[in-house]
Scaffold this motif. Structure first.
Motif, PDB file in Angstrom:
ATOM      1  N   THR A  88       4.816   3.397   7.583  1.00 31.95           N
ATOM      2  CA  THR A  88       5.284   3.361   6.199  1.00 31.95           C
ATOM      3  C   THR A  88       6.791   3.611   6.167  1.00 31.95           C
ATOM      4  O   THR A  88       7.377   4.135   7.114  1.00 31.95           O
ATOM      5  N   GLU A  89       7.395   3.246   5.055  1.00 35.86           N
ATOM      6  CA  GLU A  89       8.814   3.519   4.854  1.00 35.86           C
ATOM      7  C   GLU A  89       8.986   4.977   4.420  1.00 35.86           C
ATOM      8  O   GLU A  89       8.020   5.737   4.330  1.00 35.86           O
ATOM      9  N   GLU A  90      10.216   5.358   4.127  1.00 38.20           N
ATOM     10  CA  GLU A  90      10.506   6.733   3.724  1.00 38.20           C
ATOM     11  C   GLU A  90       9.769   7.116   2.445  1.00 38.20           C
ATOM     12  O   GLU A  90       9.434   8.278   2.233  1.00 38.20           O
ATOM     13  N   ASN A  91       9.473   6.122   1.595  1.00 38.38           N
ATOM     14  CA  ASN A  91       8.775   6.378   0.332  1.00 38.38           C
ATOM     15  C   ASN A  91       7.256   6.331   0.467  1.00 38.38           C
ATOM     16  O   ASN A  91       6.534   6.364  -0.529  1.00 38.38           O
ATOM     17  N   GLY A  92       6.749   6.232   1.696  1.00 38.63           N
ATOM     18  CA  GLY A  92       5.306   6.226   1.919  1.00 38.63           C
ATOM     19  C   GLY A  92       4.638   4.881   1.709  1.00 38.63           C
ATOM     20  O   GLY A  92       3.410   4.776   1.793  1.00 38.63           O
ATOM     21  N   ILE A 104       0.844  -1.190   0.000  1.00 41.13           N
ATOM     22  CA  ILE A 104       0.000   0.000   0.000  1.00 41.13           C
ATOM     23  C   ILE A 104       0.878   1.237   0.000  1.00 41.13           C
ATOM     24  O   ILE A 104       2.075   1.162   0.299  1.00 41.13           O
ATOM     25  N   LYS A 105       0.270   2.357  -0.323  1.00 42.94           N
ATOM     26  CA  LYS A 105       1.003   3.622  -0.333  1.00 42.94           C
ATOM     27  C   LYS A 105       0.121   4.700   0.290  1.00 42.94           C
ATOM     28  O   LYS A 105      -1.088   4.743   0.051  1.00 42.94           O
ATOM     29  N   ILE A 106       0.739   5.583   1.092  1.00 42.16           N
ATOM     30  CA  ILE A 106       0.047   6.694   1.730  1.00 42.16           C
ATOM     31  C   ILE A 106       0.545   7.992   1.114  1.00 42.16           C
ATOM     32  O   ILE A 106       1.752   8.258   1.097  1.00 42.16           O
ATOM     33  N   LEU A 107      -0.401   8.813   0.586  1.00 44.49           N
ATOM     34  CA  LEU A 107      -0.037  10.050  -0.098  1.00 44.49           C
ATOM     35  C   LEU A 107      -0.740  11.254   0.521  1.00 44.49           C
ATOM     36  O   LEU A 107      -1.799  11.132   1.141  1.00 44.49           O
ATOM     37  N   ASP A 108      -0.136  12.427   0.330  1.00 45.17           N
ATOM     38  CA  ASP A 108      -0.740  13.701   0.699  1.00 45.17           C
ATOM     39  C   ASP A 108      -1.820  14.021  -0.339  1.00 45.17           C
ATOM     40  O   ASP A 108      -1.554  14.034  -1.537  1.00 45.17           O
TER      41      ASP A 108
END
Length: 289
Positions: free
Chosen positions: A49-53, A22-26
Motif C-alpha cells: 500500500t501507499e503511505e495513505n494505506g 482498496i484500502k487497509i485500515l487498523d
C-alpha cells in the motif's frame, strides 16, 4: 490537438476502469496502514500500500493474504474495498531490564561501496546478512545504523523496510524481530538510522539484518537499458521498471548473505564466488554498552 486530447482521455479512462482501489485500515482505530504487503494469488510478485494505506489492483490481480509487521496476517476470502487488520499482541514474560551505560562505542560491519549492487523490480525479495557479536559478554545495544543507498533521480524520496531476524543456528528466524520503515533521499547517500532513543539489543549470537523493498507507486521508476539475450543478440534502449532504492555490497572473506523470495531462505551466492570474491552487505552498526 482536440483529437489527441480525446485519445488521451480514452486511454486514461480505460486504465482507470481496469483497476480497483482498496484500502487497509487498523481495526482498532480505523487509521490507514502504510506499506502493508499484499500477497497476490498465483503471482510471483507482491504489492504494498501507499503511505495513505491505499493500493490499486489490476483486473487480473487477486489478494490472497495481507501482511504488516505488528498485525495478524489476514487471509482474504472475498474482495472488499476496505480490509481491517488486527494488531498483534504478544504475551510478555517478566524481563530483566538492563539500563544502557553509554560508556563505550563499537562498530560492526562496513560502509563501503562496491560494484556489487542489490536492486529490485516488481518481482522482489528480502536480503539479509549476519552481523556477529564478537565484542564481550556484557549487554550490547545498536545505537545507530549506516547504509549506503542510491535512489534514481525520478523518485523524490524512497522507502524500504529495514528488517531484523534472530540468528537461529546460522539461519534467520521465521518471524521478524523488528521492522522499520526507512526513508532515503534521491541520489547516492549514506542513510543513517538513529536508534539512541529506542535502542535494539544486540545478542551474543548476533542478528540477521537487511532489506525488504516496498513495491508501490512511490518507489517505482523507469530506466533505459540494453538487454542481452541468451543467443548473444542485444536490444538497445529498452525501457524497464525498477524499485528504489539500490543497496551495495563489498568484498569480504566469506559470505553470509541470504535471500528470501517468499518461500524459504537460501544463500544468494550458492557457495560460489562472484568475480573470485565473496560479499557482505554494506551496513555498519554502531554499538554501545
Amino acid at each position: 490537438m482536440t483529437k489527441f486530447l480525446a485519445v488521451t482521455l480514452l486511454i486514461l479512462s480505460i486504465t482507470a476502469f481496469s483497476q480497483t482501489q482498496i484500502k487497509i485500515l487498523d481495526s482498532e482505530n480505523q487509521k490507514p496502514i502504510p506499506y502493508a504487503k499484499l500477497i497476490l494469488k498465483d503471482k510471483d510478485y507482491y504489492k504494498n500500500t501507499e503511505e495513505n494505506g491505499e493500493a490499486s489492483l489490476e483486473n487480473n490481480e487477486e489478494i490472497s493474504e495481507i501482511q504488516s509487521f505488528g498485525y495478524e496476517n489476514l487471509k482474504v476470502e472475498k474482495y472488499q474495498q476496505t480490509y481491517l487488520l488486527k494488531p498483534h499482541f504478544n504475551d510478555i514474560e517478566t524481563v530483566e531490564i538492563t539500563k544502557p551505560k553509554f560508556q563505550k562505542s563499537f562498530s560492526v560491519g562496513r560502509v563501503k561501496k562496491n560494484s556489487m549492487g542489490f536492486s529490485a523490480s516488481t518481482n522482489s525479495w528480502v536480503i539479509v546478512d549476519l552481523f556477529k557479536n564478537e565484542i564481550s559478554d556484557e549487554k550490547i545495544y545498536i545505537n545507530r545504523i549506516k547504509i549506503p543507498t542510491e535512489v534514481y533521480k525520478t523518485v523524490k524520496e524512497a522507502t524500504f523496510n529495514l528488517v531484523f531476524y534472530a540468528n537461529e543456528n546460522g539461519k534467520p528466524s521465521l518471524k521478524k524481530l523488528e521492522n522499520m520503515v526507512i526513508s532515503c533521499k534521491t541520489g547516492k547517500n549514506i542513510t543513517e538510522i538513529d536508534l539512541s532513543k529506542n535502542l535494539i539489543s544486540f545478542p551474543k549470537e548476533g542478528l540477521f539484518i537487511g532489506f525488504e523493498w516496498i513495491i508501490n507507486e512511490q518507489n517505482k521508476y523507469n530506466y533505459t537499458t540494453t538487454v542481452v539475450h541468451i543467443d548473444g543478440t542485444k536490444e538497445k534502449n529498452i525501457i524497464q521498471q525498477g524499485i528504489a532504492p539500490t543497496f551495495k555490497g563489498y568484498e569480504s572473506i566469506d559470505s553470509n548473505i541470504l535471500s528470501n523470495n517468499h518461500s524459504k531462505w537460501h544463500h544468494i551466492f550458492n557457495g560460489k564466488k562472484v568475480n573470485n570474491s565473496n560479499y557482505s552487505l554494506s551496513i555498519q552498526l554502531e554499538l554501545t554498552n
